[in-house]
Scaffold this active site. Structure first.
Site, PDB file in Angstrom:
ATOM      1  CG  ASP A   1      34.650  14.427  58.295  1.00  0.00           C
ATOM      2  OD1 ASP A   1      35.302  14.982  59.196  1.00  0.00           O
ATOM      3  OD2 ASP A   1      33.845  13.507  58.503  1.00  0.00           O
TER       4      ASP A   1
ATOM      5  CG  ASP B   1      31.038  14.840  60.927  1.00  0.00           C
ATOM      6  OD1 ASP B   1      32.142  15.221  61.357  1.00  0.00           O
ATOM      7  OD2 ASP B   1      30.765  13.651  60.722  1.00  0.00           O
TER       8      ASP B   1
END
Length: 229
Positions: free
Chosen positions: A90, A86
């Protein structure tokens, strides 16, 4: 600043997270899908200049950025690899959003200049500040991860990822409505200034903890969490 709304937002999207779990959608699949959409929409906005419809779609994707974390908590409670994935994706999405802004200045400055083949001060300032914004977005995240790797904490800062994305999207939206790049340039200036302040806030915070012999937090080898912003 917007990070304080994170808990409330997670409660609001919990029914959607439960629906995703019932459809057997994994948190990692949602992470990858959301990142691909954010990257694709950002580049498409910059290349086509079709800001208004696409920026609303991008905002929707950004708003549901935390959906993967909610799904993870409802299934396996979250994994270290999921948090790593993640945070890594990102960073790529953050880069793509700002590249989209740079492309608007580079490809579509004809909206606000008489000679579309010639650059202008608005575009030059916007591009320069967007490049600074790219740097600060990476360093802000790295500062926290590096601080945690040596046993300290650096979560503070005037502009978290949510704040930065909000500034960018608002700047894009107003420029799309007015076809005046000055609005996006102002957003880029604000992003650069707040980003630099945030970086130095985190540096000084870690320095303060070290000088005060603050007890280290967490495992020195802990990975970057999905809340790293």
């Amino acid at each position: 600043m917007l990070e304080h709304c994170r808990g409330l937002w997670k409660k609001l999207i919990e029914p959607i997270a439960k629906a995703c779990v019932s459809m057997h959608l994994s948190a990692n699949a949602i992470t990858v899908t959301g990142s691909i959409l954010a990257i694709g929409l950002s580049i498409l906005i910059g290349v086509t200049g079709n800001i208004i419809p696409l920026v609303f779609l991008l905002a929707l994707v950004v708003m549901f950025d935390s959906l993967d974390g909610s799904v993870a908590m409802l299934t396996n409670g979250g994994t270290k690899f999921g948090a790593f994935l993640d945070s890594t994706l990102d960073r790529i999405a953050d880069w793509a959003v700002l590249i989209g802004c740079i492309l608007i200045f580079y490809l579509h400055h004809g909206w606000w200049t008489k000679n579309a083949l010639r650059g202008d001060m608005v575009s030059e300032v916007g591009i320069a500040c967007a490049l600074v914004g790219i740097m600060t977005s990476f360093v802000t995240s790295y500062a926290r991860a590096r601080a945690e790797s040596v046993g300290y904490e650096a979560k503070n800062g005037i502009a978290t990822r949510a704040d930065r994305l909000c500034i960018i999207l608002v700047g894009m939206l107003i420029t799309g409505l007015t076809h005046q790049g000055a609005w996006l340039a102002i957003a880029m200036v604000l992003l650069a200034v707040l980003g630099l302040i945030t970086v130095f806030q985190r540096i000084f915070e870690v320095r303060r903890q070290m000088r005060g012999n603050t007890v280290p937090v967490g495992d020195a080898n802990a990975p970057e969490h999905d809340t790293v912003r």
